[in-house]
Scaffold this active site. Structure first.
Site, PDB file in Angstrom:
ATOM      1  N   ASP A 184       0.867  -1.170   0.000  1.00  0.00           N
ATOM      2  CA  ASP A 184       0.000   0.000   0.000  1.00  0.00           C
ATOM      3  C   ASP A 184       0.913   1.233   0.000  1.00  0.00           C
ATOM      4  OD1 ASP A 184      -2.263   1.657   0.304  1.00  0.00           O
ATOM      5  OD2 ASP A 184      -2.035   1.623   2.484  1.00  0.00           O
ATOM      6  N   ASP A 222      -0.132   5.169   1.114  1.00  0.00           N
ATOM      7  CA  ASP A 222      -0.357   6.071   2.252  1.00  0.00           C
ATOM      8  C   ASP A 222      -0.407   5.287   3.569  1.00  0.00           C
ATOM      9  OD1 ASP A 222      -1.152   8.933   1.118  1.00  0.00           O
ATOM     10  OD2 ASP A 222      -2.000   7.424  -0.209  1.00  0.00           O
ATOM     11  N   ASP A 249      -2.094  -0.573   5.701  1.00  0.00           N
ATOM     12  CA  ASP A 249      -2.501  -0.013   6.996  1.00  0.00           C
ATOM     13  C   ASP A 249      -3.990   0.255   7.113  1.00  0.00           C
ATOM     14  OD1 ASP A 249      -2.496   2.257   5.160  1.00  0.00           O
ATOM     15  OD2 ASP A 249      -2.697   3.493   6.946  1.00  0.00           O
TER      16      ASP A 249
END
Length: 368
Positions: free
Chosen positions: A117, A119, A310
């Site tokens: 991922d 961000d 996240d």
């Protein structure tokens, strides 16, 4: 099936707030106790799915749950109880750094495929999404990983925007939660499928609709200070990280009012962001499976996919790996969360450390 435009919280992590307690009392329901966080989450989801209680309250709880700043806002538990809960979570989801030898033993003799991922994983979460720059040290770590393993960035961002942040041409990029996928323009030695640059856009027919909704949301939300609408090509993101809490309900109402006219679009949620996406069976998990297939690994037993993310949108990929029984997911979080991941890391700096250790292990194993 949820009602049109209704937000369904996937995790209620924050301690119970006064409004939520009041709502439970009005409905004749007991307030949440210290040991009933999971039950409260199921209750709120049930209320939303069946239209019971205040939609505003449900939206606020869901938006609040996605805010890391609220996870410890009101201490319901004693310090020792909180520490006990954290210890239990660390046992169930240990740091991948502390289990590194266990990981490399499981990966020995297998082809590692890396999914990342952006961000909150490669870059820190920042107030301005246009300023989510990754460090040069992180870029070098990702570049080193891609030298040894097929590597993909899987993000909710527009693919071109993620590429501008990362600036590595040897990676696969899956933007808009996997709705826009393209292969490397610079092919690493370990990737043999060089005949074509992968291009997958399963929601192309939705582009005019997405642009229309983007323009409507710009107009609808411009009076709400701090809100930011981002066009990620195949999805629209409405960020509320800089919006005052008291205005969150109004923002959600404006988004729902726009979405009500577009039954082919759905509303989902990430970390302080509301996202509008096409209603098609496609997510980060589907993107992961697509890329494994393109790499020729669909039916291989000797692959070892690793996905690091996240956000709740990354759970789709974690679940795919769990169901396949291959590789594992790594959740990046400082706080306990419900997850399908197997291991954890606390922040991007630990992601960087893990990537570096993985590269060093590969170098040594190749020499020996």
């Amino acid at each position: 099936m949820t009602r049109q435009g209704l937000l369904v919280p996937q995790e209620i992590l924050s301690p119970i707030s006064a409004p939520a307690t009041a709502t439970a009392t009005v409905m004749g329901l007991p307030p949440r106790s210290a040991a009933s966080t999971a039950k409260y989450k199921k209750l709120m989801t049930h209320l939303e799915l069946h239209g019971i209680g205040s939609q505003n309250c449900a939206s606020f709880e869901s938006m609040k749950a996605s805010s890391p700043t609220h996870l410890r806002s009101v201490p319901l538990l004693s310090t020792s109880h909180c520490e006990s809960d954290d210890s239990d979570w660390n046992r169930r989801l240990p740091s991948v750094l502390s289990k590194f030898e266990e990981i490399t033993e499981a990966a020995k003799g297998k082809k590692i495929v890396m999914f990342l991922d952006y961000d909150g994983t490669l870059s820190p979460i920042v107030d301005d999404p246009d300023s989510a720059f990754m460090s040069e040290a992180m870029r070098e770590a990702v570049k080193s990983v891609a030298k040894y393993f097929p590597t993909a960035i899987v993000s909710g961002r527009c693919r071109d925007k993620v590429f501008n942040f990362v600036q590595l041409s040897e990676l696969y990029y899956a933007g808009s939660h996997g709705l826009d996928i393209k292969g490397p323009t610079k092919w690493p030695k370990h990737i043999k499928a060089k005949a074509k640059s992968v291009l997958c856009q399963p929601a192309s027919s939705f582009l005019p609709m997405i642009n229309e909704v983007y323009n409507l949301l710009l107009e609808k939300t411009k009076a709400i200070p701090g809100s930011k609408v981002e066009n990620n090509r195949f999805c629209v993101s409405v960020h509320y990280r800089c919006v005052e809490e008291k205005r969150w309900n109004r923002l959600a109402e404006e988004v729902r009012s726009v979405l009500s006219g577009y039954p082919d679009l759905k509303l989902t949620q990430g970390r302080k962001v509301l996202e509008i996406r096409p209603i098609i069976e496609w997510d980060k998990g589907k993107a992961l499976e697509f890329l494994l297939n393109e790499l020729g690994f669909a039916d291989c037993n000797d692959i070892f996919p690793v996905y690091i993310g996240d956000d709740r949108t990354d759970e789709d990929a974690f679940k795919v790996l769990r169901d396949r029984g291959q590789g594992f997911g790594i959740l990046v979080s400082k706080f306990p969360k419900e997850t399908c991941a197997t291991y954890s890391l606390k922040e991007p700096s630990e992601v960087k450390d893990f990537l570096r250790r993985l590269v060093e292990w590969k170098r040594i194993s190749m020499k020996s």
